[in-house]
Design a protein around this motif. Structure first.
Motif, PDB file in Angstrom:
ATOM      1  N   TYR A 296     -74.574 -56.968  34.161  1.00  0.00           N
ATOM      2  CA  TYR A 296     -73.341 -56.985  33.570  1.00  0.00           C
ATOM      3  C   TYR A 296     -72.470 -55.985  33.799  1.00  0.00           C
ATOM      4  CZ  TYR A 296     -74.306 -61.283  30.834  1.00  0.00           C
ATOM      5  OH  TYR A 296     -74.616 -62.507  30.432  1.00  0.00           O
ATOM      6  N   TYR A 297     -71.231 -55.889  33.979  1.00  0.00           N
ATOM      7  CA  TYR A 297     -70.050 -54.937  34.212  1.00  0.00           C
ATOM      8  C   TYR A 297     -69.312 -54.866  32.944  1.00  0.00           C
ATOM      9  CZ  TYR A 297     -66.157 -52.512  36.654  1.00  0.00           C
ATOM     10  OH  TYR A 297     -65.190 -51.789  36.905  1.00  0.00           O
ATOM     11  N   VAL A 298     -69.374 -53.622  32.404  1.00  0.00           N
ATOM     12  CA  VAL A 298     -68.551 -53.123  31.093  1.00  0.00           C
ATOM     13  C   VAL A 298     -67.351 -52.165  31.614  1.00  0.00           C
ATOM     14  CG1 VAL A 298     -68.647 -52.524  28.894  1.00  0.00           C
ATOM     15  CG2 VAL A 298     -70.722 -53.930  29.806  1.00  0.00           C
ATOM     16  N   PRO A 299     -66.451 -52.589  32.091  1.00  0.00           N
ATOM     17  CA  PRO A 299     -65.463 -51.762  32.678  1.00  0.00           C
ATOM     18  C   PRO A 299     -64.609 -50.610  31.813  1.00  0.00           C
ATOM     19  CG  PRO A 299     -64.916 -54.018  33.386  1.00  0.00           C
ATOM     20  CD  PRO A 299     -65.814 -54.025  32.153  1.00  0.00           C
ATOM     21  N   THR A 300     -64.548 -50.920  30.558  1.00  0.00           N
ATOM     22  CA  THR A 300     -64.075 -49.950  29.748  1.00  0.00           C
ATOM     23  C   THR A 300     -62.672 -49.435  30.472  1.00  0.00           C
ATOM     24  OG1 THR A 300     -65.132 -47.902  30.412  1.00  0.00           O
ATOM     25  CG2 THR A 300     -66.230 -49.323  28.680  1.00  0.00           C
ATOM     26  N   VAL A 301     -61.656 -50.276  30.867  1.00  0.00           N
ATOM     27  CA  VAL A 301     -60.327 -49.946  31.455  1.00  0.00           C
ATOM     28  C   VAL A 301     -59.544 -49.274  30.253  1.00  0.00           C
ATOM     29  CG1 VAL A 301     -58.445 -50.818  32.585  1.00  0.00           C
ATOM     30  CG2 VAL A 301     -60.828 -51.982  33.269  1.00  0.00           C
ATOM     31  N   ASP A 302     -59.528 -49.704  29.198  1.00  0.00           N
ATOM     32  CA  ASP A 302     -58.482 -49.431  28.270  1.00  0.00           C
ATOM     33  C   ASP A 302     -58.735 -47.786  27.603  1.00  0.00           C
ATOM     34  OD1 ASP A 302     -56.113 -50.150  26.749  1.00  0.00           O
ATOM     35  OD2 ASP A 302     -57.369 -49.936  25.145  1.00  0.00           O
ATOM     36  N   HIS A 303     -59.999 -47.446  27.937  1.00  0.00           N
ATOM     37  CA  HIS A 303     -60.436 -46.053  27.240  1.00  0.00           C
ATOM     38  C   HIS A 303     -59.467 -45.099  27.946  1.00  0.00           C
ATOM     39  CE1 HIS A 303     -63.495 -45.116  30.282  1.00  0.00           C
ATOM     40  NE2 HIS A 303     -63.364 -44.042  29.888  1.00  0.00           N
ATOM     41  N   ASN A 304     -59.185 -45.179  29.252  1.00  0.00           N
ATOM     42  CA  ASN A 304     -58.265 -44.001  29.864  1.00  0.00           C
ATOM     43  C   ASN A 304     -57.128 -44.341  29.563  1.00  0.00           C
ATOM     44  OD1 ASN A 304     -60.310 -42.483  31.072  1.00  0.00           O
ATOM     45  ND2 ASN A 304     -60.546 -44.025  32.562  1.00  0.00           N
ATOM     46  N   ARG A 305     -56.331 -45.174  29.234  1.00  0.00           N
ATOM     47  CA  ARG A 305     -55.117 -45.532  28.724  1.00  0.00           C
ATOM     48  C   ARG A 305     -55.078 -44.804  27.316  1.00  0.00           C
ATOM     49  NH1 ARG A 305     -53.723 -46.906  23.735  1.00  0.00           N
ATOM     50  NH2 ARG A 305     -55.556 -48.327  23.754  1.00  0.00           N
ATOM     51  N   TYR A 306     -56.042 -44.759  26.600  1.00  0.00           N
ATOM     52  CA  TYR A 306     -55.993 -44.304  25.219  1.00  0.00           C
ATOM     53  C   TYR A 306     -56.001 -42.836  25.275  1.00  0.00           C
ATOM     54  CZ  TYR A 306     -58.086 -42.323  20.900  1.00  0.00           C
ATOM     55  OH  TYR A 306     -58.382 -41.481  19.830  1.00  0.00           O
ATOM     56  N   TYR A 307     -56.747 -42.239  26.214  1.00  0.00           N
ATOM     57  CA  TYR A 307     -56.930 -40.667  26.249  1.00  0.00           C
ATOM     58  C   TYR A 307     -55.416 -40.301  27.048  1.00  0.00           C
ATOM     59  CZ  TYR A 307     -61.760 -40.191  25.702  1.00  0.00           C
ATOM     60  OH  TYR A 307     -63.046 -40.422  25.080  1.00  0.00           O
ATOM     61  N   ALA A 308     -54.973 -41.060  27.790  1.00  0.00           N
ATOM     62  CA  ALA A 308     -53.690 -40.769  28.647  1.00  0.00           C
ATOM     63  C   ALA A 308     -52.507 -40.544  27.387  1.00  0.00           C
ATOM     64  CB  ALA A 308     -53.246 -41.544  29.741  1.00  0.00           C
ATOM     65  N   GLU A 309     -52.386 -41.714  26.649  1.00  0.00           N
ATOM     66  CA  GLU A 309     -51.523 -41.947  25.574  1.00  0.00           C
ATOM     67  C   GLU A 309     -51.490 -40.814  24.628  1.00  0.00           C
ATOM     68  OE1 GLU A 309     -50.833 -45.843  24.457  1.00  0.00           O
ATOM     69  OE2 GLU A 309     -50.394 -46.811  26.260  1.00  0.00           O
ATOM     70  N   ASN A 310     -52.638 -40.523  24.338  1.00  0.00           N
ATOM     71  CA  ASN A 310     -52.933 -39.384  23.301  1.00  0.00           C
ATOM     72  C   ASN A 310     -53.203 -38.147  23.882  1.00  0.00           C
ATOM     73  OD1 ASN A 310     -53.079 -41.050  20.366  1.00  0.00           O
ATOM     74  ND2 ASN A 310     -54.173 -42.458  22.203  1.00  0.00           N
ATOM     75  N   ARG A 311     -52.853 -37.621  24.818  1.00  0.00           N
ATOM     76  CA  ARG A 311     -52.796 -36.447  25.517  1.00  0.00           C
ATOM     77  C   ARG A 311     -52.663 -35.269  24.535  1.00  0.00           C
ATOM     78  NH1 ARG A 311     -49.370 -39.065  28.514  1.00  0.00           N
ATOM     79  NH2 ARG A 311     -47.220 -38.191  28.959  1.00  0.00           N
ATOM     80  N   GLU A 312     -51.694 -35.502  23.871  1.00  0.00           N
ATOM     81  CA  GLU A 312     -51.048 -34.223  23.020  1.00  0.00           C
ATOM     82  C   GLU A 312     -52.131 -34.137  21.931  1.00  0.00           C
ATOM     83  OE1 GLU A 312     -47.131 -34.507  21.613  1.00  0.00           O
ATOM     84  OE2 GLU A 312     -46.293 -34.627  23.592  1.00  0.00           O
ATOM     85  N   ALA A 313     -52.697 -35.090  21.420  1.00  0.00           N
ATOM     86  CA  ALA A 313     -53.830 -34.908  20.575  1.00  0.00           C
ATOM     87  C   ALA A 313     -55.007 -34.388  20.929  1.00  0.00           C
ATOM     88  CB  ALA A 313     -54.039 -36.072  19.843  1.00  0.00           C
ATOM     89  N   PHE A 314     -55.337 -34.808  22.297  1.00  0.00           N
ATOM     90  CA  PHE A 314     -56.561 -34.149  22.611  1.00  0.00           C
ATOM     91  C   PHE A 314     -56.168 -32.650  23.428  1.00  0.00           C
ATOM     92  CE2 PHE A 314     -57.825 -38.581  22.336  1.00  0.00           C
ATOM     93  CZ  PHE A 314     -59.366 -38.219  21.975  1.00  0.00           C
ATOM     94  N   GLY A 315     -55.044 -32.556  23.843  1.00  0.00           N
ATOM     95  CA  GLY A 315     -54.877 -31.208  24.165  1.00  0.00           C
ATOM     96  C   GLY A 315     -54.764 -31.175  25.933  1.00  0.00           C
ATOM     97  N   TYR A 316     -54.509 -32.447  26.286  1.00  0.00           N
ATOM     98  CA  TYR A 316     -54.762 -32.639  27.888  1.00  0.00           C
ATOM     99  C   TYR A 316     -53.160 -32.435  28.390  1.00  0.00           C
ATOM    100  CZ  TYR A 316     -59.019 -35.255  26.650  1.00  0.00           C
ATOM    101  OH  TYR A 316     -60.430 -35.427  26.431  1.00  0.00           O
ATOM    102  N   SER A 317     -53.258 -31.974  29.480  1.00  0.00           N
ATOM    103  CA  SER A 317     -51.938 -31.744  30.298  1.00  0.00           C
ATOM    104  C   SER A 317     -51.338 -33.136  30.997  1.00  0.00           C
ATOM    105  CB  SER A 317     -52.093 -30.809  31.259  1.00  0.00           C
ATOM    106  OG  SER A 317     -52.847 -31.407  32.535  1.00  0.00           O
ATOM    107  N   ASP A 318     -50.224 -33.176  31.458  1.00  0.00           N
ATOM    108  CA  ASP A 318     -49.643 -34.163  32.114  1.00  0.00           C
ATOM    109  C   ASP A 318     -50.443 -34.720  33.397  1.00  0.00           C
ATOM    110  OD1 ASP A 318     -47.616 -34.429  30.198  1.00  0.00           O
ATOM    111  OD2 ASP A 318     -46.004 -33.503  31.432  1.00  0.00           O
ATOM    112  N   SER A 319     -51.031 -33.389  34.154  1.00  0.00           N
ATOM    113  CA  SER A 319     -51.728 -33.649  35.261  1.00  0.00           C
ATOM    114  C   SER A 319     -53.112 -34.080  34.829  1.00  0.00           C
ATOM    115  CB  SER A 319     -52.103 -32.446  35.908  1.00  0.00           C
ATOM    116  OG  SER A 319     -52.610 -31.263  35.214  1.00  0.00           O
TER     117      SER A 319
END
Length: 442
Positions: A296-319
């Protein structure tokens, strides 16, 4: 959730200073009915067995489905509690094949999710994580495969849910994920972190430890990559992966191997993994082998959307967000190729922190990758159940199966957003755990 974040967690968990966290805002689920038999009327039922029934009646006895038939042709048992969902479509309870239920953040201003989790005592975290469990049920997810916690909080949470002391989805858990050394030598080392294993012998020992602790599935971090890190450098050799798989199989357990990149995934497939998590850029030969072996392939595509959209909460930069978005695009393209190659795909959100409740957004990516809505729904029902080895008890609405049912507004075989956005009612094991279908009197 990947190896780098995992290493931070286990290191801090060994010597974390306790800190008080806000009290959970989770609301209690509806009180379970005392009626042993329930008769549920749906406008339409997608049964997970390839059938769509109109004007359907599902009779539930205890925690199992007793019968499925036409409402007009059936006699409702005299002792049954009647549940009218005639405005809605019924589907099987959904399965999220990749979560981290015990990763809780209370959104306190000025705090970061990872730092707050590391500072809080594990027992407190497990209690607060009931909010994650509630939000997961509200998304229509009645079963999860939880792939990595620490201090065996996931095992404790599973057992509390199973005994009825905590409300949440049915959990299949991994305990500590296995990972190799990433830290320099220390003259006065800390005690070995849970899941730490280098070489075949240590991998075999760590696998046995997770199984002895009560794990349902063995999780292996076969590459780098997690949170803001989208590298995918292979960490375990083929021989190490195979050692874990062999021990797990001897004890009737399945193995999930995390690999952000193609190299770890290629060896995971060769080693006999049940599933490969996250991987991008899989070559054609690996995809063909996955299809042939039923991996089975479990791609988890959406979790990187979550991190990118919530970058301020996690302290991530735009880059950092740009790197996450670029990885997600390659992830989606790999899903497209996997679909064409006939690889079995299961829905997994990789939900952490505030992502619970968004578990099913992954289905939207599957449709974008070329699946029909019905095929996407199957990744969270039929395929998820088979991945767990529970295809005769979960993933369908049929006699003898667990009474896990969800009512959605609309037709999910025509528009997958009916599942993602319009869950109105949820039953797990014969008990109603979410009810937005019946307005409460003021």
């Amino acid at each position: 959730m990947g190896i780098r974040a995992w290493c931070v967690l286990v290191a801090t968990a060994l010597g974390a200073a306790p800190s008080l966290s806000a009290v959970s805002t989770a609301q209690p689920s509806p009180a379970p009915s005392t009626a042993r038999v329930k008769a549920i009327h749906f406008e339409k039922l997608i049964d997970g067995k390839g059938h769509t029934l109109t004007d359907a009646l599902v009779v539930v006895e205890g925690d199992r489905v007793r019968s499925v038939c036409s409402y007009t042709a059936a006699k409702v048992p005299d002792d049954a509690e009647r549940i009218d969902l005639a405005r809605f479509t019924g589907i099987p309870g959904l399965i999220d094949a990749h979560t981290h239920m015990t990763y809780y953040w209370d959104r306190t201003p000025g705090t970061r999710p990872w730092a707050e989790l590391n500072a809080r005592p594990p027992m407190q975290t497990m209690f607060l994580a009931q909010e994650n469990a509630r939000r997961t049920l509200e998304a229509g997810v009645t079963t999860v495969r939880d792939l990595g916690s620490f201090q065996y909080m996931d095992i404790a949470m599973r057992d509390l849910i199973n005994r009825g002391a905590m409300t949440g989805p049915r959990m299949f858990v991994a305990g500590y994920g296995l990972f190799p050394t990433y830290t320099p030598y220390q003259d006065a080392p800390l005690p070995p972190a849970g899941g730490l294993a280098d070489g075949v012998e240590q991998v075999m020992r760590a696998t046995r430890q997770q199984i002895a602790a009560g794990a349902d599935v063995v999780k292996i971090y076969g590459s780098t990559g997690s949170a803001d890190d989208v590298t995918g450098y292979q960490t375990y050799t083929f021989e190490e992966m195979k050692a874990a798989v062999d021990i797990a199989r001897q004890r009737g357990k399945r193995v999930a191997i995390h690999s952000y990149g193609p190299d770890g995934a290629r060896d995971a497939v060769r080693a006999g993994a049940t599933s490969v998590e996250h991987a991008i850029d899989l070559d054609d030969a690996t995809l063909r082998e996955m299809a042939r072996r039923g991996v089975y392939y479990v791609p988890t595509v959406d979790h990187n959307r979550y991190y990118a959209e919530n970058r301020e909460a996690f302290g991530y930069s735009d880059s950092v967000a740009a790197r996450l978005d670029a990885y997600r695009a390659r992830n989606l393209e790999t899903v497209r190729r996997a679909i064409k190659a006939g690889v079995r795909i299961a829905m997994g959100s990789d939900a952490v922190f505030t992502m619970f409740g968004e578990n099913t957004r992954e289905l939207g990516w599957f449709v974008k990758a070329g699946m029909t809505p019905a095929q996407a729904l199957a990744t969270a029902t039929t395929n998820g159940a088979a991945l767990l080895g529970m295809e005769k008890e979960l993933g369908a609405v049929a006699p003898g199966y667990y009474a896990d049912l969800v009512a959605v507004e609309g037709d999910p075989t025509a528009d997958i957003r009916a599942v993602i956005e319009r869950v109105r009612w949820v039953m797990k094991g014969g008990n109603v755990v979410v009810d937005r279908a019946h307005p409460k009197a003021p």
